[in-house]
Design a protein around this motif. Structure first.
Motif, PDB file in Angstrom:
ATOM      1  N   PRO A 128      -5.890  -6.526  -9.918  1.00 37.32           N
ATOM      2  CA  PRO A 128      -5.954  -7.044  -8.532  1.00 37.32           C
ATOM      3  C   PRO A 128      -5.952  -5.940  -7.479  1.00 37.32           C
ATOM      4  O   PRO A 128      -6.502  -6.116  -6.384  1.00 37.32           O
ATOM      5  CB  PRO A 128      -4.690  -7.908  -8.436  1.00 37.32           C
ATOM      6  N   GLU A 129      -5.343  -4.789  -7.818  1.00 36.41           N
ATOM      7  CA  GLU A 129      -5.337  -3.672  -6.860  1.00 36.41           C
ATOM      8  C   GLU A 129      -6.719  -3.019  -6.789  1.00 36.41           C
ATOM      9  O   GLU A 129      -7.186  -2.669  -5.699  1.00 36.41           O
ATOM     10  CB  GLU A 129      -4.290  -2.644  -7.291  1.00 36.41           C
TER      11      GLU A 129
ATOM     12  N   GLY B  67      -8.732  -5.442  -4.941  1.00 33.43           N
ATOM     13  CA  GLY B  67      -8.219  -5.542  -3.574  1.00 33.43           C
ATOM     14  C   GLY B  67      -8.810  -4.442  -2.705  1.00 33.43           C
ATOM     15  O   GLY B  67      -9.219  -4.679  -1.557  1.00 33.43           O
TER      16      GLY B  67
ATOM     17  N   ALA C 292     -11.203  -4.943   0.525  1.00 32.60           N
ATOM     18  CA  ALA C 292     -10.826  -4.396   1.835  1.00 32.60           C
ATOM     19  C   ALA C 292     -11.952  -3.542   2.408  1.00 32.60           C
ATOM     20  O   ALA C 292     -12.220  -3.572   3.612  1.00 32.60           O
ATOM     21  CB  ALA C 292      -9.542  -3.581   1.705  1.00 32.60           C
TER      22      ALA C 292
ATOM     23  N   MET D 206      -0.206 -13.498  -0.915  1.00 35.76           N
ATOM     24  CA  MET D 206      -1.022 -12.316  -1.119  1.00 35.76           C
ATOM     25  C   MET D 206      -0.494 -11.575  -2.348  1.00 35.76           C
ATOM     26  O   MET D 206       0.708 -11.432  -2.535  1.00 35.76           O
ATOM     27  CB  MET D 206      -0.932 -11.379   0.086  1.00 35.76           C
ATOM     28  N   ILE D 207      -1.417 -11.068  -3.161  1.00 37.50           N
ATOM     29  CA  ILE D 207      -1.048 -10.266  -4.328  1.00 37.50           C
ATOM     30  C   ILE D 207      -1.339  -8.803  -4.022  1.00 37.50           C
ATOM     31  O   ILE D 207      -0.490  -7.928  -4.158  1.00 37.50           O
ATOM     32  CB  ILE D 207      -1.839 -10.723  -5.569  1.00 37.50           C
ATOM     33  N   SER D 208      -2.582  -8.533  -3.631  1.00 36.96           N
ATOM     34  CA  SER D 208      -2.997  -7.191  -3.229  1.00 36.96           C
ATOM     35  C   SER D 208      -4.029  -7.410  -2.131  1.00 36.96           C
ATOM     36  O   SER D 208      -5.167  -7.748  -2.409  1.00 36.96           O
ATOM     37  CB  SER D 208      -3.570  -6.437  -4.440  1.00 36.96           C
ATOM     38  N   ASP D 209      -3.628  -7.241  -0.888  1.00 37.87           N
ATOM     39  CA  ASP D 209      -4.441  -7.636   0.269  1.00 37.87           C
ATOM     40  C   ASP D 209      -5.877  -7.123   0.135  1.00 37.87           C
ATOM     41  O   ASP D 209      -6.047  -5.948  -0.205  1.00 37.87           O
ATOM     42  CB  ASP D 209      -3.862  -7.058   1.567  1.00 37.87           C
TER      43      ASP D 209
END
Lengths: 151, 384
Positions: free
Chosen positions: B144-145, B148, B152, B198-201
């Protein structure tokens, strides 16, 4: 462009990255033939495929390319440490190299935003110098910028 | 003896999707394989070729082990990539064996036990040195990062309303609830999506795929024999694979073209040439959706949407059953199960057999399946 060169050395692990880096200084693999840096460590330069690689230090001055606030601890090491920020930055000296850094965050989000000027710092782990931490922190907009001048 | 016969998928099998199964991954694969062979109207001893992914199955359910359990003697054996690109690209290899007369019936299989394995999906990337030595200690330690950060950056370049990502999650949940065969059985409204943490914006809980235990398998043979089976044959119209000079270490940070996945251009060229059809001819698409943003980015990579527009496409309802391009018609990895895209192939076959029940795409003739296993990519075009 490159500020300092170490003697030619194998560029096949992260030990030298963590040992040579510091506050505002980042050691990157540097090609002796085409004079370009890259990341991560590779056997051959990804630009010209030379194997004459050394570590070269660049300034940690960087710009945030993307950033996310991590709010869930996926691994035990981060339990109790969320939220934290993960930023992808490009170095002002070597804009085609990006680096993942940890940054601060609160409930509202990370303390840096895309486009922000930041300073990257590298710290070797106290017990295992082959690993460590890489952080970036916001730079004041008008901070002195040493030899590189305002951008 | 070689031929230019078309090859067809004649049998499919899948274990019921589960967050945690009471069975081991090896048992799940046996069950899925037997179901696919029976569905093709064959017996296990009729299978003489096997294809799996090179990494996950080769380590956890090797082809020799499966052959021993099923009493299969092989004259063709091959593996490709890992995870989704392996399962989606497998017909590329199967066709070689079938057309060269090396074998008569090929079994493709894939299973995963990341639902019950303690490290789940997060341990998988430990095979990359940079992940172990550099990224994990920093806290860049889970998918997820990685996605993410992609989302972004996409938001910075093109703008990305929360609801644009949400539209993928909501539409796919609709499919899953209607189908009633996936892990998710309760509806998801946009309001509920926006309220999930939110997990990883900017990725929320519902932007992330499920975690599952399960297995699927499918059987391929040449057109001439496919007609003997109990089901309408589904033709492999085209298959393409691509990968670029980038490694698993570099892919989530160094790629110059950060917002596109490597291998897509090569796979698109290969599959369109192979099928003599543009991707835009697809009546539906099963797109590897480990996250909402990965589905969005691929729709643009594949040229099915212009850059910067896939979120608006989803928000306008175009990925729903009555939209211009129904996407992930069983609910996908977000709402059906996370078998790394192998189940996307099964759903495309259901659609082209006319067996997709309440999610049947009207007059479905051509289906597209994508397999994303960064830095590898595979595309499969199927038709009836």
């Amino acid at each position: 462009m490159s500020l300092q060169e170490t003697a030619e050395a194998p560029v096949d692990s992260f030990g030298q990255f963590f040992r040579e880096g510091g506050e505002g200084t980042v050691a990157l693999p540097h090609c002796q033939d085409c004079d370009r840096h890259h990341w991560y460590p590779m056997e051959r330069c990804p630009h010209c495929f030379s194997q004459r690689l050394a570590w070269g230090s660049v300034s940690g001055r960087a710009t945030v390319y993307s950033v996310t606030t991590v709010r869930y601890a996926f691994t035990a090491a981060n339990r109790g440490r969320t939220p934290y920020g993960i930023a992808l930055v490009t170095f002002d000296d070597v804009p085609d190299v990006r680096m993942v850094c940890r940054t601060g965050a609160c409930e509202e989000g990370s303390d840096v935003a895309v486009g922000d000027a930041v300073m990257v710092s590298v710290t070797a782990d106290a017990t295992d110098q082959d690993t460590g931490m890489v952080t970036c922190a916001p730079l004041p907009r008008n901070a002195g910028s040493g030899a590189h001048g305002e951008r | 003896m070689s031929s230019t016969s078309d090859i067809c998928i004649t049998g499919i099998g899948a274990t019921p999707p589960a967050r945690r199964s009471t069975h081991s991954i090896r048992r799940l694969v046996v069950d899925a394989a037997l179901a696919a062979i029976e569905d093709a109207g064959l017996r296990p001893e009729d299978i003489d070729g096997m294809v799996s992914d090179s990494v996950i199955m080769s380590a956890s359910v090797p082809r020799d082990w499966l052959s021993a359990q099923l009493g299969i003697t092989r004259t063709f054996d091959a593996s490709l990539s890992y995870g989704g690109a392996g399962s989606v690209g497998a017909p590329l290899l199967a066709r070689t064996g079938l057309r060269q007369g090396l074998c008569r019936n090929v079994l493709v299989y894939f299973g995963v036990d990341w639902g019950s394995r303690p490290s789940g999906p997060y341990g998988f990337h430990d095979m990359y040195p940079a992940k172990r030595a550099y990224e994990k200690p920093i806290g860049f330690d889970a998918q997820p990062e990685y996605f993410g950060l992609l989302a972004a950056r996409y938001a910075e370049e093109y703008g990305l309303a929360d609801e644009e990502l949400g539209a993928f999650a909501v539409a796919q949940r609709e499919y899953a609830v209607r189908a009633g065969i996936g892990q998710k059985t309760t509806p998801l409204t946009m309001e509920q999506y926006l309220a999930t943490p939110m997990i990883s914006d900017p990725l929320r809980f519902e932007d992330c795929c499920l975690i599952s235990d399960g297995a699927v398998a499918y059987v391929l043979t040449v057109e001439e024999r496919a007609a003997d089976g109990p089901h309408r044959p589904v033709y492999v119209r085209g298959v393409g694979f691509g990968s670029e000079a980038t490694s698993g270490d570099d892919i989530f940070s160094q790629r110059a073209d950060y917002l596109s996945f490597p291998g897509t251009a090569q796979a698109v060229a290969a599959v369109e040439c192979d099928a003599s059809l543009p991707l835009s001819e697809a009546d539906f698409a099963e797109v590897y959706d480990c996250f909402t943003i990965s589905c969005l980015l691929q729709l643009e990579d594949l040229g099915l949407c212009d850059r910067g527009t896939a979120g608006k496409f989803a928000l306008a309802g175009e990925t729903r059953l009555d939209g211009r391009l129904p996407v992930n018609t069983h609910g996908g990895l977000l709402a059906h199960s996370y078998l790394l895209g192998a189940e996307h192939v099964i759903e495309a076959v259901r659609q082209l057999r006319g067996d997709a029940g309440p999610n049947q795409v009207e007059n479905a003739r051509v289906g597209l399946v994508t397999g994303l296993s960064v830095p590898d990519y595979a595309l499969l075009m199927l038709s009836n």
